[in-house]
Design an enzyme around this catalytic site. Sequence first.
Site, PDB file in Angstrom:
ATOM      1  N   TYR A  30      -8.770  45.358 -11.932  1.00 20.59           N
ATOM      2  CA  TYR A  30      -8.703  44.122 -12.436  1.00 20.59           C
ATOM      3  C   TYR A  30      -7.777  44.140 -13.696  1.00 20.59           C
ATOM      4  O   TYR A  30      -6.804  43.261 -14.146  1.00 20.59           O
ATOM      5  CB  TYR A  30     -10.048  43.777 -13.013  1.00 20.59           C
ATOM      6  N   HIS A  72     -10.272  39.500 -23.511  1.00 19.25           N
ATOM      7  CA  HIS A  72     -11.674  39.339 -22.930  1.00 19.25           C
ATOM      8  C   HIS A  72     -11.961  40.631 -22.373  1.00 19.25           C
ATOM      9  O   HIS A  72     -11.376  41.388 -21.549  1.00 19.25           O
ATOM     10  CB  HIS A  72     -11.357  38.464 -21.558  1.00 19.25           C
ATOM     11  N   LYS A 116      -3.208  38.256  -9.980  1.00 11.84           N
ATOM     12  CA  LYS A 116      -2.270  39.665 -10.137  1.00 11.84           C
ATOM     13  C   LYS A 116      -0.965  38.912  -9.847  1.00 11.84           C
ATOM     14  O   LYS A 116       0.190  39.781 -10.192  1.00 11.84           O
ATOM     15  CB  LYS A 116      -2.322  40.344  -8.937  1.00 11.84           C
ATOM     16  N   PRO A 158      -4.471  34.202  -5.367  1.00 14.58           N
ATOM     17  CA  PRO A 158      -4.760  33.994  -6.782  1.00 14.58           C
ATOM     18  C   PRO A 158      -6.089  34.817  -7.525  1.00 14.58           C
ATOM     19  O   PRO A 158      -5.960  34.937  -8.603  1.00 14.58           O
ATOM     20  CB  PRO A 158      -4.691  32.477  -7.276  1.00 14.58           C
ATOM     21  N   TYR A 165     -16.644  34.323 -11.623  1.00 10.45           N
ATOM     22  CA  TYR A 165     -16.329  34.224 -10.277  1.00 10.45           C
ATOM     23  C   TYR A 165     -17.381  34.107  -9.323  1.00 10.45           C
ATOM     24  O   TYR A 165     -18.293  35.072  -9.402  1.00 10.45           O
ATOM     25  CB  TYR A 165     -15.546  35.421  -9.830  1.00 10.45           C
TER      26      TYR A 165
HETATM   27  C1  PHB Z   1      -6.634  31.062 -14.387  1.00 10.18           C
HETATM   28  O1  PHB Z   1      -6.960  30.843 -15.216  1.00 10.18           O
HETATM   29  O2  PHB Z   1      -5.956  30.092 -13.598  1.00 10.18           O
HETATM   30  C2  PHB Z   1      -7.010  32.128 -13.571  1.00 10.18           C
HETATM   31  C3  PHB Z   1      -7.875  33.045 -13.971  1.00 10.18           C
HETATM   32  C4  PHB Z   1      -8.087  34.280 -13.215  1.00 10.18           C
HETATM   33  C5  PHB Z   1      -8.089  34.321 -11.823  1.00 10.18           C
HETATM   34  C6  PHB Z   1      -7.217  33.238 -11.253  1.00 10.18           C
HETATM   35  C7  PHB Z   1      -6.748  32.376 -11.821  1.00 10.18           C
HETATM   36  O3  PHB Z   1      -8.517  35.381 -11.054  1.00 10.18           O
END
Ligand code: PHB
Length: 393
Positions: free
Chosen positions: A385, A73, A294, A290, A198
Amino acid sequence: MRKTQVVIVGGGPSGLLLSQLLARHGVESLVLEKHTRAHVEGRIRAGLLESGTTELLSEAGVGAKMKREGLVHHGFLLAFAGRTHRIDLQGLAGRSVVVYGQTEIQKDLGDAAGEQVVWEARDVSIQGFEGRQPSVSYTKDGTTRTIACDFIAGCDGYHGVSRASVPPDRIAQYERVYPFGWLGILAEVPPVNDELIYANHPRGFALCSMRSRSRSRYYVQCPLTEKVEDWPDERFWGELKTRLPVDFAERLTTGPSIEKSIAPLRSFIAEPMRFGRLFLAGDAAHIVPPTGAKGLNLAAADVGVLYEGLAEYYRTGSERLLEEYSARALARVWKASRFSWWFTTLMHRIPEKGLDEALASKLQLAELDYLSQSEAASRAVAENYVGLPFAKA
Ligand code: PHB
Ligand code: APR
């Protein structure tokens, strides 16, 4: 008494990765894991890898499947106030991330591990780590054994025995429990977008993630008082759609969930990460919320620093890198914890005493708007990130 060089307590990603890296450098280790392999591999966790983590997995000899199946990505979307802003990771930070489930990593590491792991090792206790001859005892199939070793790696997660064995006056612990959770589902449907989304919404945070091109992972923020049973699939999909910009909501493919769970959010750090011949790594030493994924990456970063120290010790007899372990690992841990806390605070509705929710939400929108207009601010997000550089010795 049986002897090995390093006893690793915990067979999660930290413990198994450390064991593989040590083996590659000729260092012998034994992993003691409380649960069965099936149990450990059944846990659904995050699935986003920084490039430093993918490099370390490859170095450990477990990168082939990830390279084949992982999705690269180059960016992700922030959604707010009915619009989106793309963070161009590759353009702003010169690196990308890989979407590959932690569940898969756990399996890949388990396949590679073989005899180095004792599954279902109960009543693990650690002794003598303040001196030069530590040992670890455990019970398996009714027999108690003690293993003498040079070092103990505490890779046994937040609830493990390693950190709990340190005298309380030797350790400082910092903690924040967030007043909400993440309700997550896994479904065999194509992801709504080819990059993660997000979303900041007045009803709360939402995240669109994935495990593959045909399997989606979605989350919505929910009160901690709610139970999975309160969330039949229809309610989940309805809530997710409400929190996404209309064009994505209209495109969302829904389907039956194959997993559904609620996870609390916590920031936690223990300092230092070394006590004589005991080294803590991964969730045993720190937990991040989460948002930004990280957790696993930090665990891998710890292990990267720790195995180098142990390998150098066995190669040259020098303890220099081992002495630097705690400070080097913590420098990165604090920065990643800061980013996870910041990203969480920016994206969630935070119900808290003394906090004017309307004010907090207006300030979030102002910051998101600023991010969408400022390349410098977006670059700071991208840099964090994709993962801050591994501390080099
Ligand atoms: C996930 O795919 O579980 C996931 C991806 C990105 C995040 C948190 C969880 O920031
Ligand atoms: N004895 C032996 N094993 C133990 C003990 C004990 N007393 N206590 C816990 N364990 C085991 C757990 O069963 C678990 O398998 O230690 C392991 C710790 O694994 P994780 O909690 O997964 O922690 P870690 O390996 O550091 O992985 C880092 O990245 O995405 C994040 O939080 C996520 O799991 C995650 C992590």
